[in-house]
Structure formats: C-alpha cells, structure tokens
Scaffold this active site. Structure first.
Site, PDB file in Angstrom:
ATOM      1  N   HIS A 119      37.031 -45.752 -77.840  1.00 55.46           N
ATOM      2  CA  HIS A 119      37.318 -44.422 -78.361  1.00 55.46           C
ATOM      3  C   HIS A 119      38.820 -44.253 -78.562  1.00 55.46           C
ATOM      4  CE1 HIS A 119      34.152 -41.063 -78.231  1.00 55.46           C
ATOM      5  NE2 HIS A 119      33.490 -42.200 -78.380  1.00 55.46           N
ATOM      6  N   THR A 164      28.188 -45.620 -86.228  1.00 56.39           N
ATOM      7  CA  THR A 164      28.783 -44.804 -87.291  1.00 56.39           C
ATOM      8  C   THR A 164      29.764 -43.762 -86.765  1.00 56.39           C
ATOM      9  OG1 THR A 164      26.856 -43.330 -87.261  1.00 56.39           O
ATOM     10  CG2 THR A 164      26.848 -45.139 -88.860  1.00 56.39           C
ATOM     11  N   GLU A 175      32.122 -40.885 -84.252  1.00 58.73           N
ATOM     12  CA  GLU A 175      32.364 -39.451 -84.103  1.00 58.73           C
ATOM     13  C   GLU A 175      33.757 -39.139 -84.638  1.00 58.73           C
ATOM     14  OE1 GLU A 175      32.017 -41.271 -81.127  1.00 58.73           O
ATOM     15  OE2 GLU A 175      29.929 -40.918 -80.557  1.00 58.73           O
ATOM     16  N   LYS A 177      16.546 -40.987 -73.609  1.00 60.35           N
ATOM     17  CA  LYS A 177      16.273 -39.808 -72.785  1.00 60.35           C
ATOM     18  C   LYS A 177      14.789 -39.760 -72.460  1.00 60.35           C
ATOM     19  CE  LYS A 177      20.156 -37.211 -74.761  1.00 60.35           C
ATOM     20  NZ  LYS A 177      20.594 -38.259 -75.698  1.00 60.35           N
ATOM     21  N   ARG A 218      20.904 -32.225 -68.691  1.00 62.84           N
ATOM     22  CA  ARG A 218      20.836 -33.243 -69.742  1.00 62.84           C
ATOM     23  C   ARG A 218      21.188 -34.631 -69.219  1.00 62.84           C
ATOM     24  NH1 ARG A 218      23.727 -29.687 -74.590  1.00 62.84           N
ATOM     25  NH2 ARG A 218      22.446 -27.814 -74.291  1.00 62.84           N
TER      26      ARG A 218
END
Length: 328
Positions: A38, A105, A107, A193, A274
């Site tokens: 990142h 792809t 962010e 998930k 989450r």
C-alpha cells in the site's frame, strides 16, 4: 494438503517489524507470508506505510523456506506492468524461487495521493487484462513489443529473469474478477466472510471460465480477518490500524484521516461485527476450519492483536498443528 500463510500488514507495522515477524512466522511453521503493498494505510493515527518490495527483499535474507507473495499490488497506475514484472523477477532471484506475485485492481488510497486517476471497475479490469498479458510474457522470457489501449512496450526484456516459472495470483471478490483470473492468472486470492457466498461468487465463476478457456481451475488462496482479544475494548484497540478498512467509501478515499474519522463515528460493535473476534486457540481453529474445508490450497491467517509476536508463537504451537490435521 492445505498450506498456511501469515499475513504481514504494512498498514499496521513498520518494515523492520514485519521482517522480524517474517522470521517468527517461519519458525512457527507457517508455509507462506502474504505481504500487503500500500502507499497509504487505512487510518492516519495508528498506522505505517513501508515499501513492500524492499521489505520482501529483506525478508528473503532472513528466511529460508516460506513462500512469499504480495497481497496484493496493483500494476495499473503507480507501476507500469513491466516494472512489476522486473520487481517480481528480482524478488524471485533473491528468494531462491520463493516469490509469488499477487495483483489486484486496487483502491484509490494508493493512486489518488500521487495525483493518479482511479477509474471505475470496468476500466481497471481492462487495464488488468493487458497488465496480466504483459507481465506473463515478460516473466516467461519474451522480448516484448506490445501496443495496447493502456500500455505499450518496445522490445522490453527482463535481463535478470526469474529462476523458474513465477506464479501470478489475482485478487477476486466477484464473478468478473474471478473469471479474468481463471483465464489469465495461475491462482485467485479471495477474502472469505461466508464460504457459501465465496463459492457462488468466486469459485464457481472461475471454474466456468477456466473450463471455457481450456485451462485447469486456478488455485485458491483464501484469507479471513480475525482480531485476538478478550473483550470489546481490547478488540477495538487491537483493530486500531484497520478500523478504516470497513468504513464507507474506502475504495475511493485518498486521505486516511477521512476513513479514520468515518470509522470513529460508527458504532464500535458494528465495525467489530465485521471481523471474527477470537479469544484463544480454539476460536482460531473454529474461525479458519471453514477455509480448510473449503478446499483452498493456501489459507491465510490475517490477524491482529495487542502482542503480535506472542500471537505468532501461539498460532504456531497451538493452531497450525490442529488445522493441518484437518487438511491432511
């Protein structure tokens, strides 16, 4: 038999810490390291942002056995696909054939801060199609002249080529990406998930696309987030560097401060719901068993805690042996 990966998050830990974690993970018995790549992290107050390709080179010098993969880099804007192919070939040599290229792809956190565009998915997928072709052909040793809609090369060649066939894995969360990965990549990286939903949205479309292309099914590297904590307050503290990951607008955000602000305005329980909150080895085993049963070739334990080094040791001593029994 399933292999197991430890996730090294550049958004949480500085590179020197991740190099140490890599050593500890190999000693603990992990088979892989999955290393995030990142430019900006997910929040601005409890974060880091090292250069992954340099970190992986350092990891190569202190490990001997583990496979190492980017999880994932985006060869579309900051980097020309040819540069990613060159970096991958170099890392393959430095790791003695242990490097795997994971791409996605992306962010806008990685492109917008540098003044680069971040178009809608359709264009990003079209760019990825060209990028996969360019990288594969360069990694396979071709002197490549290529003229695409988005990228071109003029007699490009890797003069320090990889030492063996270098696998390319592509991140996929839906049918379009998984079909593209099945057609042009060697494997799929997917965050699970609900296993049934991943099978419906990722695995089945990949199978259909591979069959249509006359190729074998791609291998699957499945990951799942967990937070090691004994109560909500501890979980929220442990999640500090990652809480912006579930904030609204994360794909389009540029400034980690915005994601941190949005996350802190949300109900803590909503964000924590989450993630899988684990309190010990039994919870870890329960959390990652579905990924083993799912049939993934590689299962990534993507976890955070208040003491990451002791968590790595515990995973190696008490969790991996039980998961290996299930996979074998």
């Amino acid at each position: 038999m399933t292999e197991f990966a430890y996730f090294c998050g550049h958004e949480q830990f500085h590179p020197e810490e991740l190099v140490k974690h890599a050593q500890l993970a190999e000693r603990a018995g992990f088979d892989w390291l999955v290393v995030s790549e990142h430019f900006h992290p997910w929040v601005d107050d409890m974060s880091a942002s090292g250069y992954a390709f340099a970190t992986i080179a350092a990891m190569a010098m202190v490990t001997e056995r583990v496979q190492i993969a980017t999880g994932v880099t985006t060869p579309l804007f900051r980097y020309h696909p040819g540069v990613i192919a060159q970096a991958s070939a170099t890392l393959d040599r430095l790791t003695a054939g242990r490097f795997n290229l994971g791409v996605g792809t992306g962010e806008n956190l990685n492109e917008g801060p540098l003044g680069l565009p971040f178009p809608k998915y359709a264009e990003r997928a079209a760019r990825m199609r060209e990028a996969l072709v360019i990288m594969r052909r360069l990694l396979d040793g071709e002197k490549l002249t290529y003229e695409g809609e988005f990228y071109s090369t003029d007699r490009a060649k890797l003069y320090s080529p990889p030492t063996r066939y270098l696998p390319i894995w592509m991140a996929a969360g839906g049918p379009k990406s998984s079909a593209l990965a099945a057609e042009l990549a060697d494997g799929i990286i997917t965050s699970v998930k609900v296993p049934a939903e991943t099978r419906e949205r990722v695995i089945d479309p990949a199978h259909d696309a591979a069959e249509a292309a006359g190729k074998p099914d791609p291998k699957i590297l499945a990951s799942r987030w967990s937070v090691f904590a004994q109560n909500q307050a501890e979980a929220w503290e442990a999640l500090g560097a990652w809480r912006g990951l579930r904030a609204p607008g994360r794909l389009q955000a540029v400034d980690p401060m915005e994601l941190r602000t949005k996350a802190d305005e949300m109900d803590q329980e909503e964000i924590l719901s989450r993630y899988s909150i684990v309190r010990g080895p039994a919870d870890y085993i329960e959390t990652y068993t579905p990924l083993v049963e799912f049939g993934a070739e590689v299962v990534t334990i993507q976890t955070t805690s208040l003491d990451q080094e002791s968590t790595i040791a515990m995973l190696g001593a008490e969790v991996l042996p039980e998961l290996r029994k299930l996979s074998g």
